[in-house]
Design a protein around this motif. Structure first.
Motif, PDB file in Angstrom:
ATOM      1  N   ASP A  27       0.799  -1.279   0.114  1.00  0.00           N
ATOM      2  CA  ASP A  27       0.007  -0.081   0.031  1.00  0.00           C
ATOM      3  C   ASP A  27       0.722   1.229   0.017  1.00  0.00           C
ATOM      4  OD1 ASP A  27      -1.034   0.675   3.383  1.00  0.00           O
ATOM      5  OD2 ASP A  27       0.922   0.119   2.533  1.00  0.00           O
ATOM      6  N   GLU A  28       0.120   2.285   0.189  1.00  0.00           N
ATOM      7  CA  GLU A  28       1.025   3.533  -0.061  1.00  0.00           C
ATOM      8  C   GLU A  28       1.863   3.883   1.172  1.00  0.00           C
ATOM      9  OE1 GLU A  28      -2.698   5.088   1.768  1.00  0.00           O
ATOM     10  OE2 GLU A  28      -2.028   3.555   0.629  1.00  0.00           O
ATOM     11  N   GLU A  29       1.696   3.199   2.058  1.00  0.00           N
ATOM     12  CA  GLU A  29       2.218   3.641   3.307  1.00  0.00           C
ATOM     13  C   GLU A  29       3.565   2.743   3.583  1.00  0.00           C
ATOM     14  OE1 GLU A  29       0.809   5.953   4.325  1.00  0.00           O
ATOM     15  OE2 GLU A  29      -1.320   5.519   3.587  1.00  0.00           O
ATOM     16  N   VAL A 207      -0.963   4.961  11.390  1.00  0.00           N
ATOM     17  CA  VAL A 207      -2.089   4.180  11.816  1.00  0.00           C
ATOM     18  C   VAL A 207      -2.209   2.761  11.251  1.00  0.00           C
ATOM     19  CG1 VAL A 207      -3.810   5.099  10.355  1.00  0.00           C
ATOM     20  CG2 VAL A 207      -4.484   4.416  12.700  1.00  0.00           C
ATOM     21  N   TYR A 208      -2.174   2.916   9.874  1.00  0.00           N
ATOM     22  CA  TYR A 208      -2.202   1.324   9.321  1.00  0.00           C
ATOM     23  C   TYR A 208      -0.959   0.535   9.650  1.00  0.00           C
ATOM     24  CZ  TYR A 208      -0.843  -1.997   5.823  1.00  0.00           C
ATOM     25  OH  TYR A 208      -0.883  -3.480   5.100  1.00  0.00           O
ATOM     26  N   HIS A 209       0.099   0.941   9.911  1.00  0.00           N
ATOM     27  CA  HIS A 209       1.121   0.134  10.325  1.00  0.00           C
ATOM     28  C   HIS A 209       1.055  -0.175  11.902  1.00  0.00           C
ATOM     29  CE1 HIS A 209       3.521  -0.314   6.793  1.00  0.00           C
ATOM     30  NE2 HIS A 209       3.184   1.216   6.525  1.00  0.00           N
ATOM     31  N   HIS A 400      -8.732   6.204  -0.398  1.00  0.00           N
ATOM     32  CA  HIS A 400      -7.730   5.315  -0.055  1.00  0.00           C
ATOM     33  C   HIS A 400      -6.450   5.921   0.722  1.00  0.00           C
ATOM     34  CE1 HIS A 400      -5.001   2.072  -0.423  1.00  0.00           C
ATOM     35  NE2 HIS A 400      -4.347   2.622  -1.192  1.00  0.00           N
ATOM     36  N   GLY A 401      -6.231   5.380   1.521  1.00  0.00           N
ATOM     37  CA  GLY A 401      -5.053   5.934   2.366  1.00  0.00           C
ATOM     38  C   GLY A 401      -4.989   5.297   3.809  1.00  0.00           C
ATOM     39  N   ALA A 402      -4.065   5.550   4.387  1.00  0.00           N
ATOM     40  CA  ALA A 402      -3.867   4.891   5.791  1.00  0.00           C
ATOM     41  C   ALA A 402      -5.138   5.028   6.971  1.00  0.00           C
ATOM     42  CB  ALA A 402      -2.770   5.368   6.524  1.00  0.00           C
ATOM     43  N   TYR A 431      -5.723  -4.117   1.052  1.00  0.00           N
ATOM     44  CA  TYR A 431      -5.318  -3.654   2.170  1.00  0.00           C
ATOM     45  C   TYR A 431      -6.672  -3.194   3.085  1.00  0.00           C
ATOM     46  CZ  TYR A 431      -0.567  -3.987   0.982  1.00  0.00           C
ATOM     47  OH  TYR A 431       0.606  -4.637   0.542  1.00  0.00           O
ATOM     48  N   TYR A 432      -7.750  -2.913   2.356  1.00  0.00           N
ATOM     49  CA  TYR A 432      -8.833  -2.433   3.038  1.00  0.00           C
ATOM     50  C   TYR A 432     -10.380  -2.989   2.713  1.00  0.00           C
ATOM     51  CZ  TYR A 432      -5.442   1.278   4.166  1.00  0.00           C
ATOM     52  OH  TYR A 432      -3.987   1.811   4.613  1.00  0.00           O
ATOM     53  N   GLY A 433     -10.242  -3.241   1.437  1.00  0.00           N
ATOM     54  CA  GLY A 433     -11.418  -3.913   0.953  1.00  0.00           C
ATOM     55  C   GLY A 433     -11.674  -5.212   1.287  1.00  0.00           C
ATOM     56  N   ASP A 434     -10.787  -6.138   1.034  1.00  0.00           N
ATOM     57  CA  ASP A 434     -10.979  -7.447   1.492  1.00  0.00           C
ATOM     58  C   ASP A 434     -10.965  -7.761   2.896  1.00  0.00           C
ATOM     59  OD1 ASP A 434     -10.851  -8.215  -1.163  1.00  0.00           O
ATOM     60  OD2 ASP A 434      -8.693  -8.679  -1.177  1.00  0.00           O
ATOM     61  N   PRO A 435     -10.006  -6.957   3.740  1.00  0.00           N
ATOM     62  CA  PRO A 435      -9.977  -7.056   5.298  1.00  0.00           C
ATOM     63  C   PRO A 435     -11.462  -6.539   5.827  1.00  0.00           C
ATOM     64  CG  PRO A 435      -8.090  -6.232   4.514  1.00  0.00           C
ATOM     65  CD  PRO A 435      -8.770  -6.292   3.213  1.00  0.00           C
ATOM     66  N   ALA A 436     -11.982  -5.313   5.083  1.00  0.00           N
ATOM     67  CA  ALA A 436     -13.293  -4.990   5.551  1.00  0.00           C
ATOM     68  C   ALA A 436     -14.517  -6.081   5.441  1.00  0.00           C
ATOM     69  CB  ALA A 436     -13.810  -3.664   4.931  1.00  0.00           C
ATOM     70  N   THR A 437     -14.170  -6.698   4.320  1.00  0.00           N
ATOM     71  CA  THR A 437     -15.607  -7.676   3.968  1.00  0.00           C
ATOM     72  C   THR A 437     -15.226  -8.844   5.106  1.00  0.00           C
ATOM     73  OG1 THR A 437     -15.301  -7.257   1.649  1.00  0.00           O
ATOM     74  CG2 THR A 437     -15.958  -9.639   2.252  1.00  0.00           C
ATOM     75  N   LYS A 438     -13.974  -9.574   5.335  1.00  0.00           N
ATOM     76  CA  LYS A 438     -13.632 -10.329   6.442  1.00  0.00           C
ATOM     77  C   LYS A 438     -14.193  -9.975   7.725  1.00  0.00           C
ATOM     78  CE  LYS A 438      -9.691 -12.036   4.019  1.00  0.00           C
ATOM     79  NZ  LYS A 438      -7.997 -12.134   4.063  1.00  0.00           N
TER      80      LYS A 438
END
Length: 514
Positions: A27-29, A207-209, A400-402, A431-438
């Protein structure tokens, strides 16, 4: 500097690594998220079944006996590289390395591309001055050189593949020595519970990390101790502890130890050095004791922030009562008016990837029937306040971002709409779409068109920057960061975006009878 690559091909030198060709995504971070082995790596030539059987038998024997004959550590990393689990489901479930550790031993699992993790059991003593953890034991030959039976090196951080950041992480020596060693350190503090050692260095501050590389792996590694565990932290930051103290208090009953800042010898009966990590912002339930999931982690967040949120609510109610006369029914009328409106929270950004027509978006949301709240997360923002806003929301919208990491604060069953700028498709989904679904959220991705990007004003409409972002990302991180991350803002086509908001509203209506 943190990095973002759409993809990065790296050719390993011959003999340097068994995985000769792999692709890293990030991801961008930062650099990386997952490993994809070159398809050719797994291809096998067609052989007669008998020859194949003999070859595999010989290979198995070699892998089993070579470590014993030559003293190599039994990490089985070669088997992992070959993808044992993919070789056939009839082989049975692969037991995790170091699944059981006998007293007086050190067992290190180095099979993961993401992290190394070592387990120690017995008479364990810290020695921060030498960056060492000693295990004193009767095992082995008392006349062994320097009375050392085993010596392992580990950097306890969950981005093992990323050399640039791992080189900044403090390294620990794990040493097994004879119990009568003259260098045995006297215990200054004796603990009767295990220790978990990890680093808050690296990309901590993002925050992502902080969640992906630290807090969630810490939960994965320590939750089975039921808070009877001490956290020993390398590269300790007092601000990090203050920021996450509410969560940490639900993972341990004990104050943390600053490994480098505390030169006392701490003694433990058991220790885990390093953290387990499963995937991006999620938990693999099949790998957890008690089948814990990301929803169980979110329950921890609920409990962690509830006391502070309750205090905030009480403070606000007192302020409202002071502002209203005893005979006024304005507060009652306001609550009734908002009762049946779902709440839309927009995570606002400044600078890059900003929604330029944010005010118009707010008006659109209200017109559709939402109560709209703007939230602008900052590094200094109190997490409990952000959690309160998102935990009470029905829809979260953001670019999209951290900051999209905060989808973890949204209740399962609600909606997460992620605006996907040019050049960020893969990272946004992974980094965000798939985990949000989970987590159980209704995920809606909104991929912008070139005309919705501020880049449209700076490039010809046929330029690859607009028409083929993948080809631009392939040039390297510098191009991705400079073009798509640092210099791109978004002006939403509200006629297109309205469809996503209406879809979210209708979805909520169907599930909650709005």
């Amino acid at each position: 500097m943190v990095h973002h690559h759409r993809h990065y091909n790296h050719q390993m030198k011959k003999g340097e690594n068994l995985v000769k060709n792999y692709i890293i995504f990030a991801d961008e971070e930062s650099q990386i998220g997952s490993l994809t082995i070159n398809g050719n790596f797994f291809k096998r030539a067609i052989r007669p079944k008998l020859l194949s059987f003999l070859f595999l038998s010989l290979l198995s024997c070699t892998l089993i006996w070579t470590p014993q004959l030559f003293g190599f550590p039994p990490t089985f990393s070669f088997l992992y590289s070959l993808g044992v689990e993919e070789m056939g489901s009839d082989m049975g479930a692969k037991l995790p390395l170091c699944s059981s550790v006998s007293n007086g031993t050190i067992c290190c699992d180095r099979s993961s591309i993401r992290t190394d993790i070592c387990y120690m059991k017995g008479d364990i003593r810290t020695h921060s001055i030498s960056s060492s953890i000693f295990l004193y034991t009767q095992n082995g030959n008392e006349k062994a050189e320097k009375n050392e039976y085993q010596h392992e090196m580990i950097r306890p951080y969950t981005r093992k593949w990323e050399t640039s950041v791992m080189d900044t992480i403090d390294e620990l020596s794990l040493v097994s020595k004879h119990e009568n060693s003259v260098s045995r350190h006297k215990c200054d503090v004796v603990h009767d519970v295990p220790a978990v050692l990890f680093s808050t260095g690296g990309y901590t501050g993002n925050v992502y990390h902080e969640f992906n590389d630290g807090i969630i792996p810490l939960y994965i590694t320590s939750q089975h101790f039921n808070k009877k565990v001490v956290f020993v932290i390398l590269e300790y930051h007092s601000w990090w502890f203050t920021k996450y103290e509410d969560i940490l208090s639900h993972l341990t009953d004990y104050p943390p130890i600053d490994f480098s800042g505390d030169n006392r010898t701490h003694c433990f009966p058991e220790a885990i050095v390093g953290l387990n990590i499963h995937d991006e912002l999620t938990i693999d339930q099949s790998l957890m004791r008690g089948s814990k999931s990301i929803k169980d982690f979110r329950d921890i967040l609920d409990r962690a922030y509830w006391r502070r949120i309750r205090g905030l609510i009480e403070d606000e109610e007192r302020e409202k009562q002071l502002m209203l006369s005893p005979s006024s029914n304005t507060l009652h009328e306001l609550d009734d008016d908002q009762l049946y409106k779902p709440k839309l929270v927009i995570l606002s950004r400044n600078g890059s990837r900003e929604i330029l027509n944010e005010d118009a978006l707010v008006k659109l949301g209200r017109k559709i029937g939402f109560n709209v709240e703007l939230v602008r997360p900052e590094r200094t923002s109190e997490l409990a306040k952000i959690y309160r806003a998102l935990n009470s929301s029905d829809v979260m919208v953001g670019v999209h971002g951290a900051a999209m990491t905060h989808f973890l604060f949204v209740k399962p069953g609600r909606v997460f709409i992620q605006v996907v700028p040019l050049g960020t498709d893969w990272a946004a989904q992974t980094y965000y779409g798939d985990p949000a679904t989970k987590l159980g959220l209704k995920y809606i991705g909104y991929k912008i068109q070139p005309r919705e990007s501020s880049l449209y004003d700076h490039y010809d409409e046929n330029d690859p920057v607009l028409t083929d972002p993948d080809s631009v990302n392939a040039k390297g991180w510098e191009y991705t960061k400079r073009i798509y991350l640092d210099k791109q803002n978004v002006k939403l086509d509200l006629r297109r975006f309205k469809k996503r908001l209406v879809h979210a509203y209708d979805y909520l209506a169907s599930t909650r009878n709005l």
